[in-house]
Design an enzyme around this catalytic site. Sequence first.
Site, PDB file in Angstrom:
ATOM      1  N   HIS A 256      44.778  45.614  22.169  1.00 12.38           N
ATOM      2  CA  HIS A 256      43.808  46.610  22.717  1.00 12.38           C
ATOM      3  C   HIS A 256      42.488  46.267  22.699  1.00 12.38           C
ATOM      4  CE1 HIS A 256      43.755  51.068  24.413  1.00 12.38           C
ATOM      5  NE2 HIS A 256      42.928  50.395  24.816  1.00 12.38           N
TER       6      HIS A 256
ATOM      7  N   GLU B 123      50.809  52.081  19.280  1.00 10.06           N
ATOM      8  CA  GLU B 123      49.622  51.087  18.838  1.00 10.06           C
ATOM      9  C   GLU B 123      49.431  51.549  17.407  1.00 10.06           C
ATOM     10  OE1 GLU B 123      46.475  50.777  21.601  1.00 10.06           O
ATOM     11  OE2 GLU B 123      47.793  50.172  23.248  1.00 10.06           O
TER      12      GLU B 123
ATOM     13  N   ARG C 222      47.073  51.348  29.896  1.00 16.12           N
ATOM     14  CA  ARG C 222      47.562  52.203  28.803  1.00 16.12           C
ATOM     15  C   ARG C 222      49.011  51.845  28.653  1.00 16.12           C
ATOM     16  NH1 ARG C 222      43.215  53.034  27.411  1.00 16.12           N
ATOM     17  NH2 ARG C 222      42.220  54.821  26.918  1.00 16.12           N
TER      18      ARG C 222
HETATM   19  P1  NAD Z   1      38.636  54.426  37.493  1.00 15.99           P
HETATM   20  O1  NAD Z   1      38.707  55.663  37.293  1.00 15.99           O
HETATM   21  O2  NAD Z   1      37.517  53.761  38.079  1.00 15.99           O
HETATM   22  O3  NAD Z   1      40.026  53.736  38.340  1.00 15.99           O
HETATM   23  C1  NAD Z   1      41.194  54.178  38.118  1.00 15.99           C
HETATM   24  C2  NAD Z   1      41.747  54.313  39.550  1.00 15.99           C
HETATM   25  O4  NAD Z   1      43.230  54.720  39.354  1.00 15.99           O
HETATM   26  C3  NAD Z   1      41.595  55.166  40.484  1.00 15.99           C
HETATM   27  O5  NAD Z   1      41.290  54.541  41.695  1.00 15.99           O
HETATM   28  C4  NAD Z   1      42.467  56.440  40.756  1.00 15.99           C
HETATM   29  O6  NAD Z   1      42.562  56.691  42.136  1.00 15.99           O
HETATM   30  C5  NAD Z   1      43.622  55.440  40.486  1.00 15.99           C
HETATM   31  N1  NAD Z   1      44.898  56.525  40.078  1.00 15.99           N
HETATM   32  C6  NAD Z   1      44.950  57.396  39.476  1.00 15.99           C
HETATM   33  N2  NAD Z   1      46.235  58.145  39.646  1.00 15.99           N
HETATM   34  C7  NAD Z   1      46.864  57.023  40.008  1.00 15.99           C
HETATM   35  C8  NAD Z   1      48.189  56.838  40.533  1.00 15.99           C
HETATM   36  N3  NAD Z   1      49.206  57.710  40.179  1.00 15.99           N
HETATM   37  N4  NAD Z   1      48.643  55.692  41.095  1.00 15.99           N
HETATM   38  C9  NAD Z   1      48.044  54.746  41.243  1.00 15.99           C
HETATM   39  N5  NAD Z   1      46.495  54.833  41.050  1.00 15.99           N
HETATM   40  C10 NAD Z   1      46.044  56.031  40.480  1.00 15.99           C
HETATM   41  O7  NAD Z   1      39.223  53.670  36.054  1.00 15.99           O
HETATM   42  P2  NAD Z   1      38.754  52.423  35.281  1.00 15.99           P
HETATM   43  O8  NAD Z   1      37.378  52.221  34.779  1.00 15.99           O
HETATM   44  O9  NAD Z   1      38.960  51.325  36.534  1.00 15.99           O
HETATM   45  O10 NAD Z   1      39.617  52.208  34.049  1.00 15.99           O
HETATM   46  C11 NAD Z   1      41.053  52.388  34.453  1.00 15.99           C
HETATM   47  C12 NAD Z   1      42.005  52.457  33.158  1.00 15.99           C
HETATM   48  O11 NAD Z   1      41.720  51.267  32.458  1.00 15.99           O
HETATM   49  C13 NAD Z   1      41.381  53.407  32.393  1.00 15.99           C
HETATM   50  O12 NAD Z   1      41.915  54.865  32.730  1.00 15.99           O
HETATM   51  C14 NAD Z   1      41.855  53.311  30.793  1.00 15.99           C
HETATM   52  O13 NAD Z   1      42.962  54.066  30.423  1.00 15.99           O
HETATM   53  C15 NAD Z   1      42.027  51.739  31.108  1.00 15.99           C
HETATM   54  N6  NAD Z   1      40.997  51.318  30.055  1.00 15.99           N
HETATM   55  C16 NAD Z   1      41.518  50.404  29.110  1.00 15.99           C
HETATM   56  C17 NAD Z   1      40.691  49.572  28.356  1.00 15.99           C
HETATM   57  C18 NAD Z   1      41.100  48.632  27.228  1.00 15.99           C
HETATM   58  O14 NAD Z   1      40.387  48.373  26.364  1.00 15.99           O
HETATM   59  N7  NAD Z   1      42.321  48.041  27.393  1.00 15.99           N
HETATM   60  C19 NAD Z   1      39.251  49.758  28.332  1.00 15.99           C
HETATM   61  C20 NAD Z   1      38.793  50.298  29.545  1.00 15.99           C
HETATM   62  C21 NAD Z   1      39.751  51.211  30.268  1.00 15.99           C
END
Ligand code: NAD
Length: 337
Positions: free
Chosen positions: A292, A273, A244
């Site tokens: 995105h 965005e 994000r």
């Molecule tokens: P997930 O929940 O499987 O993994 C997120 C990880 O971040 C977890 O292991 C959590 O412990 C860790 N985390 C939480 N707070 C934290 C902090 N303060 N510092 C460090 N790590 C921390 O999620 P995911 O499926 O891997 O997705 C991650 C992110 O990717 C989503 O939250 C979303 O915002 C983003 N995303 C973007 C797109 C895109 O189109 N660009 C698509 C899907 C997801």
Amino acid sequence: MAEKGKHKVVLIDYDEALFAPLGFEGEMLAQAGAQWEVHQCRTPEEVVQVAHDAEVVVIQTVRPLLTREVIAQLPRCRCMIRAGAGYDSIDYKAASEFGIMVCNAPTYCTDDVADHAIALMLGCVRHLARLNAAMREGRFARELARPTRRLRGTTLGIIGLGRIGSTVARRVRGWEMRILAYDPYITQEQADKVGAQLVSLYELLTHADFLTIHCPLTEETHHMLSWDEFATIKPGLILVNTARGPIVHEEPLVEALRDGRVWAAGLDVTEEEPLPPDSPLLELDNVILTPHIAANSPEAQEDLYRLICEISADVVQGRIPRFVVNPEVLDHLRPAE
Ligand code: NAD
């Protein structure tokens, strides 16, 4: 209006260019006794108008459209689904207070986002954007490829070693890079499974040659990389953000890109965005930007809508669905009408 005796599932918005519904949803939900409606709401008023009688409300945008004020005007809603992984566009604390489950769809695009993050990383280190631009201008400008770097032996830092972060780690293991990760919510045993070593954020910033962000946007991670952090990084960092935009404070990033502390950045997400036309990022040729789009693939689109239908069917048939992100709500769920 919901048909008499039928549960209503409403998609309040969707992105035609990315993840439009595929057409099978109506049939799948009809089998569960629900009616499927699709709208393109742009304002809170429109959302209330189309969703006031819905039991399940599905939102695709990352804009905060399901606010406390809107949620208060959806008396039949029992579940809100974010058609994506991040659910910052839903005020899930307010939803919990109203007895509404909030679900996300976290699994549909894990591979795609990991692939995209790696594409941005390779695009940056091999200067693909500026070499391609020069070729199209008729310039055989090999000097633009300097300096580059061999990946083997360098260090990749991952912020957030969840689904996507772990998938990136698994994919790059074969490149013989050292993998460090900062994630305060997992154990070293979990990190071991993907060959990563857990470290503090400070250690990550001071050792990483490449840094890729995969944590959610929360109060804690907003501007997680800001002035102090860009002053701490190992000079020459390549930064990739597919998570994000607001996790990275753009002003110090731009400064670090200008003076070379950050050698290059690959950004699928930005603080604002769509990216404003006067964004300083557009003036920098060491930045690769994508709109995105990291989640995009036909497989992801199909997986997403199947998952939305499965979650909705569970809700309307009285089961607790997968991927409830506010489990505290389960002891005071709003009853079905
Ligand atoms: P997930 O929940 O499987 O993994 C997120 C990880 O971040 C977890 O292991 C959590 O412990 C860790 N985390 C939480 N707070 C934290 C902090 N303060 N510092 C460090 N790590 C921390 O999620 P995911 O499926 O891997 O997705 C991650 C992110 O990717 C989503 O939250 C979303 O915002 C983003 N995303 C973007 C797109 C895109 O189109 N660009 C698509 C899907 C997801």
